[in-house]
Write an enzyme that holds these catalytic residues in place. Structure first.
Site, PDB file in Angstrom:
ATOM      1  N   CYS A  81      36.273   9.323  27.614  1.00  0.00           N
ATOM      2  CA  CYS A  81      35.867  10.716  27.845  1.00  0.00           C
ATOM      3  C   CYS A  81      34.631  10.662  28.723  1.00  0.00           C
ATOM      4  CB  CYS A  81      35.572  11.428  26.535  1.00  0.00           C
ATOM      5  SG  CYS A  81      35.020  13.139  26.751  1.00  0.00           S
ATOM      6  N   GLU A  85      40.461  14.680  32.244  1.00  0.00           N
ATOM      7  CA  GLU A  85      40.946  13.315  32.387  1.00  0.00           C
ATOM      8  C   GLU A  85      41.797  13.248  33.639  1.00  0.00           C
ATOM      9  OE1 GLU A  85      40.302  10.141  32.181  1.00  0.00           O
ATOM     10  OE2 GLU A  85      39.952  10.516  30.032  1.00  0.00           O
TER      11      GLU A  85
END
Length: 252
Positions: free
Chosen positions: A2, A118
């Site tokens: 992340c 992402e």
């Protein structure tokens, strides 16, 4: 992993959502493109202290919103620059690694997020996606935090930093990336934040399937690739083919 997320709720909304008091001292900011080393809002639960700074363990712990810098600096680090390499902590090894194990035992936090970004790699191309809850509720990432001071200056203001716990991606998210932040379900918030609970092995588990299945995987503009871009347009759904055509169009 992340490495980028969005946090756009003001403290008033987070106070209600997390049943916490606001100790951000006016420093919280709307951020559509949170990147490592930024100072952001986190949620912690700690016992109050007396006037001498001693922890009052017999007093009930208080849940609060606090500002922390993203990128964990272990208390024993010689240089705070190591934090830029510790933005994530793998759930599988958090209890073993010297940089993380003490914080996992006694310094856990939640990181409120609207969603995270992402990139899906296809050949040489990377396509950005935004993962978010469909009902506008906050996702609570599991995190750990530390307090650091220079060894030669014990009177310096402490640097408070955090790292986001990550796990293997699950369900539909595996189509985008092999890792994801640990999303702590509301039913586990109390246990995760409890400062008197040292063992959270049973909470270091993959995000529940029902939460993963409920997330929206939204293709977004490649403008999010640049950390200097920051605005609500970064969260809007785009057609990757259409965006590519715009970039490839000849300049007039």
């Amino acid at each position: 992993m992340c490495g980028r997320y969005a946090a756009t709720k003001d403290p008033a909304k987070l106070i209600e959502e997390f049943d916490a008091i606001d100790l951000t001292e006016g420093h919280a900011r709307v951020d559509h493109n949170v990147a490592p080393t930024k100072n952001v809002v986190t949620v912690v639960q700690r016992h109050p202290r007396d006037e001498d700074g001693q922890v009052l363990e017999d007093e009930p712990a208080e849940r609060s919103l606090r500002m922390m810098k993203w990128g964990l600096v272990p208390f024993w680090a010689k240089d705070p620059s190591v934090g830029s390499r510790m933005i994530n902590t793998r759930a599988e090894t958090a209890a073993e690694k010297p940089a993380f194990r003490r914080a996992l035992v006694s310094r856990r936090c939640l990181v409120p997020a609207d969603g995270w970004f992402e990139w899906r790699r296809t050949g040489k191309e990377k396509e950005p996606f935004y993962m978010t809850a469909p009902d506008d509720s906050s996702l609570a990432f599991g995190g750990i935090w530390e307090s650091w001071r220079p060894k030669d200056d014990d009177k310096a203001a402490p640097l408070i930093t955090f790292s986001i716990i990550t796990t293997d991606a699950a369900g539909q998210l595996t189509d985008v990336h092999d890792r994801m932040p640990l999303i702590v379900p509301r039913s586990h918030w109390d246990g995760w934040l409890d400062p008197d609970r040292e063992d959270v092995t049973d909470l270091l588990v993959p995000t529940p399937e029902e939460i993963v299945a409920s997330l929206e995987l939204r293709p977004v503009s490649s403008r999010v690739n640049n950390v200097r871009n920051n605005g609500p347009e970064l969260l809007e759904r785009v057609d990757p083919v259409h965006e590519a055509a715009l970039f490839d169009a000849p300049k007039s």
